[in-house]
Scaffold this motif. Structure first.
Motif, short mmCIF file in Angstrom:
data_model
loop_
_atom_site.label_atom_id
_atom_site.label_comp_id
_atom_site.label_asym_id
_atom_site.label_seq_id
_atom_site.Cartn_x
_atom_site.Cartn_y
_atom_site.Cartn_z
N LYS A 9 0.69 -0.90 -0.32
CA LYS A 9 -0.08 -0.26 -0.05
C LYS A 9 1.10 0.83 0.44
CE LYS A 9 -3.67 -2.36 1.49
NZ LYS A 9 -5.41 -1.67 2.90
N LEU A 13 0.77 4.02 -3.22
CA LEU A 13 0.76 5.38 -3.11
C LEU A 13 2.06 6.24 -3.36
CD1 LEU A 13 -1.28 7.97 -1.17
CD2 LEU A 13 0.63 7.05 0.83
N LEU A 16 1.02 6.35 -6.71
CA LEU A 16 0.18 7.41 -7.25
C LEU A 16 0.59 8.85 -7.78
CD1 LEU A 16 -2.57 5.08 -5.81
CD2 LEU A 16 -1.86 5.45 -8.66
N LYS A 20 1.31 11.94 -9.93
CA LYS A 20 0.45 13.43 -10.01
C LYS A 20 1.32 14.28 -9.60
CE LYS A 20 -3.57 11.35 -9.88
NZ LYS A 20 -5.06 11.84 -9.25
N ASP A 156 -4.80 3.90 3.02
CA ASP A 156 -5.90 3.48 2.23
C ASP A 156 -7.03 4.80 2.29
OD1 ASP A 156 -6.02 0.75 1.94
OD2 ASP A 156 -7.39 0.94 3.60
N ILE A 159 -3.96 6.68 -0.15
CA ILE A 159 -4.01 6.50 -1.48
C ILE A 159 -5.37 6.98 -2.76
CG2 ILE A 159 -5.09 3.99 -3.15
CD1 ILE A 159 -3.18 2.80 -0.82
N GLY A 160 -6.41 7.02 -1.52
CA GLY A 160 -8.15 7.66 -1.68
C GLY A 160 -8.18 9.31 -2.29
N VAL A 162 -4.71 10.43 -2.59
CA VAL A 162 -4.58 10.54 -4.48
C VAL A 162 -5.26 10.17 -5.93
CG1 VAL A 162 -2.45 9.84 -5.26
CG2 VAL A 162 -2.11 10.71 -3.08
N LYS A 163 -5.77 9.50 -5.32
CA LYS A 163 -6.49 8.98 -6.68
C LYS A 163 -7.62 10.03 -6.64
CE LYS A 163 -6.22 3.53 -6.60
NZ LYS A 163 -7.01 2.78 -6.29
N ALA A 164 -8.05 11.32 -6.12
CA ALA A 164 -9.74 12.02 -6.28
C ALA A 164 -8.78 13.64 -6.08
CB ALA A 164 -10.19 11.83 -4.69
N THR A 165 -7.88 13.57 -6.69
CA THR A 165 -6.24 14.70 -6.63
C THR A 165 -6.82 14.93 -8.19
OG1 THR A 165 -5.87 14.78 -4.66
CG2 THR A 165 -4.72 16.17 -6.61
#
Length: 165
Positions: A9, A13, A16, A20, A156, A159-160, A162-165
């Motif tokens: 994980k 992170l 990802l 970005k 977690d 990670i969420g 970063v994915k949402a950014t």
């Protein structure tokens, strides 16, 4: 909830966030720096991991990351309000884009009916967005198990974010 899962994980992170151009920070109480340790275990993490704050005492929360004393007095260190303030404070006192905060009762003592052992509050703040909060009640686990589960939850959340950014 083991070292291998944390490594996977943390590595995800970092990958990802790197893609970005994002940097991350941590503000930890009951985990005592374990989230930061999971991230810095990965070679090359310094381009993503900006800094970590271990704010175990209430005074450290106030002095290091600016958690208002009246907030701690009103809600207690183990609360959604303080977790949110910790995450926002970590952003305000760092160059990170995303910060996670962890505050809880890892036990074996220190719990109460209202705030039992295993209660942990998490908050994840994004510089250009809001603050997410998660409350977990891990139940009758050992101190080590609660702290390990908390690291996994914090990773977690980041990670969420970063994915949402």
């Amino acid at each position: 909830m083991n070292e291998n899962t944390d490594y996977v994980k943390a590595n995800l992170l970092l990958k990802l966030a790197r893609a970005k151009g994002l940097r991350v920070a941590t503000a930890e109480s009951c985990t005592g720096g374990l989230v930061a340790a999971a991230l810095t275990e990965i070679p090359g993490s310094s381009d993503v991991f900006e800094r970590g704050f271990v704010t175990y005492s209430n005074e450290a929360k106030r002095d290091m990351i600016g958690v208002p004393w009246p907030l701690i007095e009103a809600h207690g260190a183990v609360s959604a309000e303080v977790a949110r303030a910790m995450a926002q404070g970590a952003l305000a006192h760092s160059l990170a884009d995303i910060a996670v905060a962890v505050t809880g009762v890892a036990g074996p003592g220190g719990g109460s009916l209202e705030k039992p052992v295993g209660l942990v509050h998490f908050a994840c703040a994004r510089r250009e967005s809001g603050v997410d909060h998660v409350e977990r009640r891990f139940g009758p686990l050992s101190r080590a198990e609660i702290r390990a589960a908390s690291v996994e939850q914090a990773l977690d959340m980041m990670i969420g974010a970063v994915k949402a950014t």
